[in-house]
Design an enzyme around this catalytic site. Structure first.
Site, PDB file in Angstrom:
ATOM      1  N   LYS A 154       0.839  -1.203   0.000  1.00  0.00           N
ATOM      2  CA  LYS A 154       0.000   0.000   0.000  1.00  0.00           C
ATOM      3  C   LYS A 154       0.876   1.256   0.000  1.00  0.00           C
ATOM      4  CE  LYS A 154      -3.767  -0.315   2.412  1.00  0.00           C
ATOM      5  NZ  LYS A 154      -4.559  -0.468   3.628  1.00  0.00           N
TER       6      LYS A 154
ATOM      7  N   ARG B 119      -3.192   2.864   8.874  1.00  0.00           N
ATOM      8  CA  ARG B 119      -3.542   1.603   8.205  1.00  0.00           C
ATOM      9  C   ARG B 119      -2.331   0.710   8.059  1.00  0.00           C
ATOM     10  NH1 ARG B 119      -8.242   2.302   4.640  1.00  0.00           N
ATOM     11  NH2 ARG B 119      -8.847   4.470   4.727  1.00  0.00           N
TER      12      ARG B 119
ATOM     13  N   GLY C 228      -8.196  -7.517   4.940  1.00  0.00           N
ATOM     14  CA  GLY C 228      -8.964  -7.588   6.176  1.00  0.00           C
ATOM     15  C   GLY C 228      -8.264  -8.283   7.335  1.00  0.00           C
TER      16      GLY C 228
ATOM     17  N   MET D 234      -5.381  -7.363   8.962  1.00  0.00           N
ATOM     18  CA  MET D 234      -4.744  -6.543   9.993  1.00  0.00           C
ATOM     19  C   MET D 234      -5.570  -5.292  10.257  1.00  0.00           C
ATOM     20  SD  MET D 234      -0.798  -7.214   9.182  1.00  0.00           S
ATOM     21  CE  MET D 234      -1.018  -6.701   7.527  1.00  0.00           C
TER      22      MET D 234
ATOM     23  N   ARG E 105      -3.341  -0.897  -6.429  1.00  0.00           N
ATOM     24  CA  ARG E 105      -2.374  -1.992  -6.555  1.00  0.00           C
ATOM     25  C   ARG E 105      -2.743  -2.786  -7.806  1.00  0.00           C
ATOM     26  NH1 ARG E 105      -5.242  -5.101  -1.606  1.00  0.00           N
ATOM     27  NH2 ARG E 105      -7.168  -5.367  -2.735  1.00  0.00           N
TER      28      ARG E 105
ATOM     29  N   HIS F 106     -15.448  -8.841   1.518  1.00  0.00           N
ATOM     30  CA  HIS F 106     -14.449  -9.743   2.099  1.00  0.00           C
ATOM     31  C   HIS F 106     -14.558 -11.147   1.499  1.00  0.00           C
ATOM     32  CE1 HIS F 106     -13.137 -12.661   5.189  1.00  0.00           C
ATOM     33  NE2 HIS F 106     -12.114 -11.824   5.306  1.00  0.00           N
TER      34      HIS F 106
ATOM     35  N   ARG G 296       4.938 -47.060 -14.439  1.00  0.00           N
ATOM     36  CA  ARG G 296       5.059 -48.014 -13.319  1.00  0.00           C
ATOM     37  C   ARG G 296       4.493 -49.347 -13.794  1.00  0.00           C
ATOM     38  NH1 ARG G 296       3.310 -43.123 -10.369  1.00  0.00           N
ATOM     39  NH2 ARG G 296       4.761 -42.652  -8.674  1.00  0.00           N
TER      40      ARG G 296
ATOM     41  N   ARG H 261       9.736 -48.473 -15.878  1.00  0.00           N
ATOM     42  CA  ARG H 261      10.425 -48.813 -14.644  1.00  0.00           C
ATOM     43  C   ARG H 261      10.164 -50.274 -14.283  1.00  0.00           C
ATOM     44  NH1 ARG H 261       8.767 -45.980  -9.149  1.00  0.00           N
ATOM     45  NH2 ARG H 261       6.995 -47.420  -9.294  1.00  0.00           N
TER      46      ARG H 261
ATOM     47  N   GLU I 279      16.637 -42.085  -5.777  1.00  0.00           N
ATOM     48  CA  GLU I 279      15.582 -42.012  -4.756  1.00  0.00           C
ATOM     49  C   GLU I 279      16.129 -42.147  -3.343  1.00  0.00           C
ATOM     50  OE1 GLU I 279      11.796 -44.018  -6.199  1.00  0.00           O
ATOM     51  OE2 GLU I 279      13.314 -45.503  -6.731  1.00  0.00           O
TER      52      GLU I 279
ATOM     53  N   SER J  70      16.529 -40.444 -13.273  1.00  0.00           N
ATOM     54  CA  SER J  70      15.239 -39.812 -13.076  1.00  0.00           C
ATOM     55  C   SER J  70      15.041 -39.691 -11.568  1.00  0.00           C
ATOM     56  CB  SER J  70      14.133 -40.658 -13.702  1.00  0.00           C
ATOM     57  OG  SER J  70      12.891 -40.068 -13.423  1.00  0.00           O
TER      58      SER J  70
ATOM     59  N   GLY K 233      13.375 -39.711  -8.309  1.00  0.00           N
ATOM     60  CA  GLY K 233      12.134 -40.166  -7.678  1.00  0.00           C
ATOM     61  C   GLY K 233      11.987 -39.374  -6.393  1.00  0.00           C
ATOM     62  N   THR K 234      11.463 -38.170  -6.546  1.00  0.00           N
ATOM     63  CA  THR K 234      11.482 -37.260  -5.396  1.00  0.00           C
ATOM     64  C   THR K 234      10.471 -37.644  -4.317  1.00  0.00           C
ATOM     65  OG1 THR K 234      10.141 -35.823  -6.768  1.00  0.00           O
ATOM     66  CG2 THR K 234      12.471 -35.241  -6.522  1.00  0.00           C
ATOM     67  N   ASN K 235       9.541 -38.569  -4.640  1.00  0.00           N
ATOM     68  CA  ASN K 235       8.653 -39.043  -3.565  1.00  0.00           C
ATOM     69  C   ASN K 235       9.482 -39.840  -2.563  1.00  0.00           C
ATOM     70  OD1 ASN K 235       6.603 -38.070  -5.199  1.00  0.00           O
ATOM     71  ND2 ASN K 235       6.176 -40.075  -6.105  1.00  0.00           N
ATOM     72  N   ASP K 236      10.196 -40.835  -3.089  1.00  0.00           N
ATOM     73  CA  ASP K 236      11.028 -41.629  -2.186  1.00  0.00           C
ATOM     74  C   ASP K 236      12.196 -40.817  -1.646  1.00  0.00           C
ATOM     75  OD1 ASP K 236      10.227 -44.345  -1.590  1.00  0.00           O
ATOM     76  OD2 ASP K 236      10.157 -44.624  -3.761  1.00  0.00           O
TER      77      ASP K 236
ATOM     78  N   CYS L 293      10.483 -37.657 -11.864  1.00  0.00           N
ATOM     79  CA  CYS L 293       9.184 -38.302 -12.062  1.00  0.00           C
ATOM     80  C   CYS L 293       8.387 -38.418 -10.777  1.00  0.00           C
ATOM     81  CB  CYS L 293       9.343 -39.661 -12.738  1.00  0.00           C
ATOM     82  SG  CYS L 293      10.282 -40.821 -11.736  1.00  0.00           S
TER      83      CYS L 293
ATOM     84  N   TYR M 202      14.003 -32.719 -18.274  1.00  0.00           N
ATOM     85  CA  TYR M 202      12.537 -32.805 -18.356  1.00  0.00           C
ATOM     86  C   TYR M 202      11.918 -33.026 -16.985  1.00  0.00           C
ATOM     87  CZ  TYR M 202      13.024 -37.872 -17.851  1.00  0.00           C
ATOM     88  OH  TYR M 202      13.320 -39.116 -17.375  1.00  0.00           O
TER      89      TYR M 202
END
Ligand code: PEP
Ligand code: MG
Length: 897
Positions: A23, A92, A101, A103, A336, A452, A580, A635, A767, A786, A788-791, A854, A874
């Site tokens: 603001k 303000r 709304g 603060m 804004r 709001h 899979r 896989r 992984e 590749s 395996g960001t889950n594991d 993946c 990728y």
């Protein structure tokens, strides 16, 4: 040099949001542009941070405020709280990111028992002066002195009853004087001291109250949800007051330079004549349109339009503004770059390109992947042919169906037990935030598109219909009436945030025009659409194609079936990053894998594996056919084998019952023994992935044979299969060497036998932390990685991915340990560091190694940014998220190069 904590509006500019808040920075920018902004100054976020850290305001602040205040007084020729002609100011909050709304605000600071008479005199309006004074005590009492707001509203109601009036505006000056006395008595009773008469004391206390409001629970909740950091602090804007409640030639309003809900061109706004700022946003009275304003006060309207055009040209984007007209003079109180719905974002971005205000690259940065995802949500089927029971304003699009609930607490409770709910309120206020989060949609009977409910719902991407004034909401009785119809708590209702329609019952939903376009192409989608929808679909098409033309990251899909593969291709997938294979062992085929597990010797096992081969081969043929020339990463089997066996307790019951009834249960007993044998305390850390391949000879070989034969078949039929074989859960290069030896031999054998050269890339998943840390070794045997960001998240944090989210993540999120689940958005500091190490080490050994991801993070906008930065080739994600990933990959390229 002392730090500068206070900036005059004439000092800053729009790029100083970190320091001056959104603001403050925009007020400074408007002042610089020569727009009519009431003079004032901003106290920096740095002052707030220091105050919150130390529990006391920075030493230099007090004097800097004095200097700024005296300059303001000199410029205006008035003194704060002067008995004859007082300067009054508003105080303000204004953080870097807008938190509508959340603060505090205090208006009319400077009024006291003496200056109220001065104000009455100079305004020739006694009623106005006393009304302003009572508003100050009320706001100050609630905000600064922590007195329950209800106490003041009850006193006001009591007075109205006694005076026999229904509306505040009918109270006489005498009534208001009396009200001021009762408000002052309330302050005394609740705080043990008098309402402060010293204007400077009022100002100082109000400033501290704004600082403190940064840390209220509702503000903290909002920040968590919006992923706003807790340590930014808020700036405080002190602005000389202008009044919209000085009679019929005054008023106040909120406006947008284009419609923030649909994106339609032309200014859009709400106006209230003879009202003060907060009345519009609070949605207390139903508002007028800008066309109405033109009729009432054409001069101010014309000036407002010119100012809005100037702002849009300057910001080169949709602006939202708050303005006040004081006795025919227009004042700009805020501007804004405005929040907007997903559809509006796409339409406005391409409109601005066509108006030569921005480039296509910029248009791409004006939309987000999550906005695109919202546009892909289903909508109500127009074939429903049901008449709405009411129509309100289309405040935030989408189709929401759920049980009507009339308070936030019930919304939260019912949602927790798995019910879909629609929160129905007369209007919402910041205390409703949790209920709004829990609800599928929000319906209010009062307030405009800037109320709001509307602002917050749009921010959350939640369906909202507001200002449906035919709906008479009775919160106490937990019901709503529309004419003769009654909607009780628990009744199913459906609301359409794109049209404002409200229905009783549960309506059918259908695919959105944007998903129609993604699946069937532009011509098809446009042919069936109305003008506005066609503009939206064309905008999505243009921006998405531009993203494709600039992005460096390729986008693949995770798909296990030919159907999913075809669907993902339509959505733009450029290959399969993860196929899979475990589902190929389920259903009817589960008995075959059971035979593999139960086999008494190698020969029996080979037999059982052999039976699986043709089925696997045909699955692979179908998938390779669907993707044809595009790469397909298959896989090899990953999950622990016990996942293919029946549940242990069910088996035990079967065996016990069978024995009791004298049945032959020898097969079940064998299975039970196998289940016991394979039982692991931590199966996710147990016999799975590459470990299975090593321990059960022939298992991976079977899969590779099926893949190779499928590829041969495709080639014979004129196809161009591009197979990549991927080994899961590798921790050591030795594991990979062992499996590769086996696989390479099978491929060679089949190539020779069939006389067709098979060139399969063989790679691994990363992984495990050890895999990342030894990636230079692993790359010796892998042609691609590749992630395996889950594991990798599971093993880096030591979190069981199947349990922790439901078990204690809510608590962790609450305590701010993280702002979003690391399974949803990549933990860049931890898991990301491992990814980075593996990328560097992998490339050091094998410069051309292909790198992808993946895990679920492959479709998450924030994570995609990181994958781009770290240089992956990728991302691969579920088909639905492919368009989102395409867009985000383009955005990050434009934003970061
Ligand atoms: C992963 O671990 O990130 C992965 C893609 O494999 P899965 O989810 O099948 O374990
Ligand atoms: Mg995995």
């Amino acid at each position: 040099m002392t730090t500068q904590y206070v900036y005059d509006f004439s000092e800053g500019d729009k790029d100083q949001k970190d320091l001056l808040g959104g603001k403050g920075a925009n007020l400074a920018e408007m002042t610089r542009l020569g727009l009519p902004v009431p003079p004032g100054f901003t106290i920096t976020t740095e002052a707030c941070r220091e105050y919150l850290a130390a529990g006391a305001e920075p030493g230099a602040l007090h004097v800097q405020i004095t200097t700024a205040l005296r300059k303001l007084e000199d410029d205006l020729g008035k003194i704060l709280g002067d008995a004859n002609d007082p300067l009054l100011v508003s105080v303000r909050s204004g953080a870097k990111f807008s938190m509508p709304g959340m603060m505090e605000t205090v208006l009319n600071v400077g009024l006291n028992d003496k200056s109220v008479n001065g104000l009455a005199k100079v305004s020739s309006n006694e009623r106005f002066a006393w009304d302003s004074y009572r508003r100050l005590i009320q706001m100050f009492g609630k905000t600064v002195l922590d007195i329950e707001g209800e106490v003041f509203s009850e006193a006001l109601q009591h007075l109205k009853d006694r005076a026999g009036v229904t509306s505040d505006v009918d109270l006489s000056p005498e009534n208001l004087r009396e009200l001021v006395d009762s408000f002052k008595a309330i302050v005394k009773e609740h705080t043990g001291r008098d309402f402060p008469q010293d204007p400077r004391e009022q100002l100082d206390l109000a400033i501290l109250a704004v600082f403190n409001s940064w840390n209220t629970p509702r503000a903290a909740l909002y920040r968590r949800r919006e992923r706003i950091s807790h340590d930014l602090g808020t700036a405080v804007n002190i602005c000389s007051m202008v009044f919209g409640n000085l009679g019929d030639t005054s008023g106040t309003g909120v406006a947008f330079t284009r419609d923030p809900a649909s994106g339609k061109t032309g200014a859009y706004g709400d106006y209230l004549s003879n009202a003060q700022g907060e009345d519009v946003v609070a949605g207390i009275r139903n508002t007028l349109s800008l066309e109405d304003m033109k009729r009432i006060d054409e001069k101010s309207y014309t000036e407002l339009m010119a100012t809005m055009r100037k702002l849009e040209t300057h910001y080169r984007d949709l602006c939202d503004i708050e303005f006040t007209v004081e006795k025919g003079k227009l004042w700009m109180l805020q501007t804004r770059v405005g929040k907007r719905t997903a559809a509006a974002a796409f339409r406005i971005a391409t409109q601005l390109v066509d108006e030569h205000l921005i480039s296509m690259d910029e248009a791409l940065t004006r939309v987000t992947g999550s906005q695109l995802a919202q546009l892909m949500f289903p909508q109500f089927d127009s074939a429903n042919q049901v008449k709405p029971v009411a129509v309100g304003m289309a405040a935030s699009p989408g189709a929401a169906v759920g049980r009507a609930v009339f308070d936030s607490k019930t919304a939260v409770e019912w949602a927790e037990r798995g019910e879909r709910v629609v929160l129905v309120r007369r209007e919402t206020n910041p205390d409703d935030l949790e209920g709004m989060i829990a609800a599928n949609g929000i319906l209010t009977s009062r307030g405009g598109k800037t109320s709001h409910a509307a602002v917050v719902a749009r921010g959350m991407g939640k369906t909202c219909v507001c200002g449906a004034d035919e709906v008479d909401v009775n919160v106490n009785e937990k019901c709503a009436r529309v004419g003769d119809l009654e909607i009780r708590e628990g009744d199913m209702i459906s609301i359409d945030g794109s049209t404002g329609q409200v229905f009783t019952g549960e309506l059918q939903v259908v695919p959105s025009p944007v998903s129609n376009y993604l699946e069937h192409g532009l011509d098809h989608a446009v042919a069936t659409a109305d003008h506005e929808t066609a503009e939206l679909v064309r905008a999505v098409d243009r921006i998405l194609k531009h993203a494709d033309s600039v992005r460096r990251l390729r986008v693949r899909t995770n798909a296990d079936t030919a159907d999913d593969s075809r669907w993902a291709r339509k959505l733009g997938a450029e290959g399969i990053g993860l196929c899979r294979t475990e589902h190929m062992f389920l259903g009817d085929r589960r008995v075959l894998i059971e035979r593999v597990i139960l086999a008494g010797n190698q020969e029996e096992q080979n037999h059982a594996l052999e039976a699986l081969l043709p089925m696997q081969q045909s699955d692979f043929e179908q998938i390779l056919d669907a993707m044809n020339e595009l790469p397909v990463t298959i896989r090899l089997l990953d999950p622990p084998l016990h996942e293919f066996l029946p549940d242990r307790s069910e088996l035990m019951v079967e065996v016990a019952l069978g024995k009791e009834r004298g049945h032959d249960v020898s097969h079940q007993e064998l299975l039970l023994a196998a289940v016991d044998r394979l039982h692991e305390s931590n199966p996710m850390l147990g016999l799975r992935g590459v470990r299975l391949g090593i321990v059960i000879p022939g298992l991976f070989v079977l899969q590779v044979r099926a893949i190779a034969q499928a590829a041969i078949e495709r080639i014979r039929r004129g196809g161009h299969p591009k197979v990549e074989i991927m080994i899961p859960l590798v921790g050591s290069v030795m594991e990979l060497h062992l499996i590769r030896d086996e696989i390479d031999q099978v491929i060679k054998e089949i190539s020779t036998r069939e006389n067709i050269d098979l060139q399969f890339a063989i790679g691994t998943m990363i992984e495990l932390p050890r895999a990342a840390l030894t990636a230079q070794r692993i790359a010796e045997a892998a042609e691609f990685f590749s992630f395996g960001t889950n594991d990798l998240t599971q093993t880096t944090w030591g979190f069981s991915r199947d349990d922790v989210e439901a078990a204690f993540f809510a608590n962790y999120l609450d305590k701010g340990i993280f702002t979003v689940s690391p399974f949803e958005s990549l933990d860049i500091d931890g898991v990301g560091a491992l990814v980075k190490i593996a990328v560097e080490k992998g490339r050091a050994t094998r410069p051309g190694i292909k790198l992808g991801v993946c895990g679920e993070h492959g479709g998450d906008p924030e994570s995609i940014k990181f994958f781009h930065e770290v240089g992956l080739d990728y991302v691969s994600c579920s088909p639905f998220r492919v368009p989102v990933a395409r867009l985000e990959a383009g955005r990050v390229k434009v934003l970061q190069g």
